[in-house]
Write an enzyme that holds these catalytic residues in place. Structure first.
Site: not given
Ligand code: ZN
Length: 406
Positions: A183-184, A187, A259
């Protein structure tokens, strides 16, 4: 309390540190006040009175620590009292190694103790838990009548401390860490490659407050106004977490809720407030109290309401599709970032840039760490002088262009 502050003033410059301030600083009143709380409230009142009695040149700094900032009495955090908050994160690998080093000084350790390996095996441990680990290991070694603490004692202690706090360890099983890492990484990838986005600062899978991980960015400059390109870039970056998560696990999680909220708020503001939808043009559709579409008497027709919904939808869909294209095209790089996060937990912007360029990280790579661990394992039964050259051979092909003697 009065005496404490008096002593502090007499010894100034001086720091007063209250640990566990919530023990006396809980919100007062609340309807359940009984006789037993009187003493606590008197202590709290005394702190407040003493802190108000300061002037700027008394050179006394008052610091307090708590795990529960949410239950503190609001009077404590008012200006002039505890008005600066510093969030202390859980330590990453490097931090854990240093903390273990501090506590390990108080005990006798054997030659096989490797604090770096121990730091790697203690993700999400707090400083207090690392201290407990060292104490526990000393007890285990003491019970076995050993002269010093060995690595096996530390590892046994680690498991005891870890299972002693069931909730968190269950939460952060490997699968969960992996999900957060991807996930990170999603981003971070977009933060770096999407034009007009703020530059990446660092990315981490160490939880901060409610968020499981974080990729942090620093605004380029103080932005007086936000351009359309900038807002569109921010929406793309917001989409990256969910997209990478899904691509890796085949499933999606609630981790993207923040988000989704962020991207939706940006798209709404662009359409309703900033006149950034070409179909709706240079018009404000937001009422002064921000109650736009649910107002019984809104300032626009049902047809316009439909266009507003379509435009918000379009902005987010475009951002999502574009973000997905970028993640798909650069997937091996996203994987490299995620894997590095699983090993190091926190990466600087510079390290993310290196991974994206396909360069090795400045620190030992995953292969280095693995080969070192293998060498340590195979070397331990026969710790001879030949061991060091053998280790070098093992690392040679794995480390590639980095001939550092680790
Ligand atoms: Zn996020």
């Amino acid at each position: 309390m009065r005496d404490l502050f008096k002593q502090a003033k007499e010894n100034s410059p001086c720091i007063i540190f209250h640990d566990e301030i919530d023990a006396v600083g809980r919100r007062r009143g609340g309807g359940f006040t009984t006789g037993g709380h009187d003493e606590r409230e008197q202590t709290l009142n005394a702190i407040l009175v003493e802190m108000d009695g300061f002037d700027a040149n008394q050179q006394v700094i008052v610091i307090a620590a708590t795990n529960r900032p949410d239950v503190l009495d609001p009077a404590l955090t008012r200006p002039g009292r505890f008005d600066r908050q510093v969030a202390v994160q859980l330590p990453d690998i490097a931090g854990r190694k240093q903390i273990l080093g501090v506590h390990a000084k108080k005990i006798k350790v054997g030659p096989d103790v490797d604090l770096e390996r121990l730091a790697k095996g203690t993700p999400m441990f707090s400083g207090a838990e690392l201290a407990a680990l060292i104490n526990e290991a000393a007890l285990i070694a003491g019970m076995a009548s050993k002269d010093f603490v060995e690595m096996a004692d530390l590892e046994e202690a680690r498991d005891k401390v870890r299972w002693g706090r069931a909730n968190r360890s269950k939460q952060f099983e490997q699968a969960e860490r992996e999900l957060v890492a991807f996930h990170e990484a999603g981003h971070a990838m977009l933060q770096v490659v999407v034009p007009h986005a703020d530059p990446l600062h660092k990315v981490t899978i160490i939880p901060r407050g409610q968020a499981l991980g974080a990729s942090m960015w620093l605004p380029d400059k103080d932005r007086a106004g936000q351009s359309r390109r900038y807002l569109e870039a921010r929406m793309r970056v917001a989409c990256g977490g969910r997209i990478a998560e899904q691509k890796h696990t085949g499933d999606i999680s609630s981790g993207a809720a923040g988000d989704i909220q962020g991207a939706t708020e940006i798209a709404r503001a662009m359409v309703l407030q900033f006149g950034m939808s070409d179909r709706l043009g240079f018009v404000r559709y937001l009422d002064d109290d921000h109650q736009e579409s649910f107002m019984p008497e809104r300032a626009y027709s049902p047809e316009t309401a439909k266009v507003i919904d379509e435009e918000i939808r379009r902005l987010i869909d475009e951002a999502y599709v574009d973000a997905k294209r970028i993640i798909d095209e650069s997937w091996p790089k996203v994987e490299a970032i995620a894997k590095a996060l699983l090993v190091y937990e926190t990466l600087t912007a510079d390290e993310v840039h290196r991974l994206i360029r396909g360069e090795p990280l400045g620190r030992p790579t995953v292969a280095d760490l693995l080969s070192r661990e293998l060498a340590a394992k195979s070397g331990s039964p026969a710790p001879t002088a030949a061991n060091s050259t053998g280790q070098g051979d093992l690392e040679g092909p794995g480390a590639g262009a980095v001939p550092s003697p680790a």
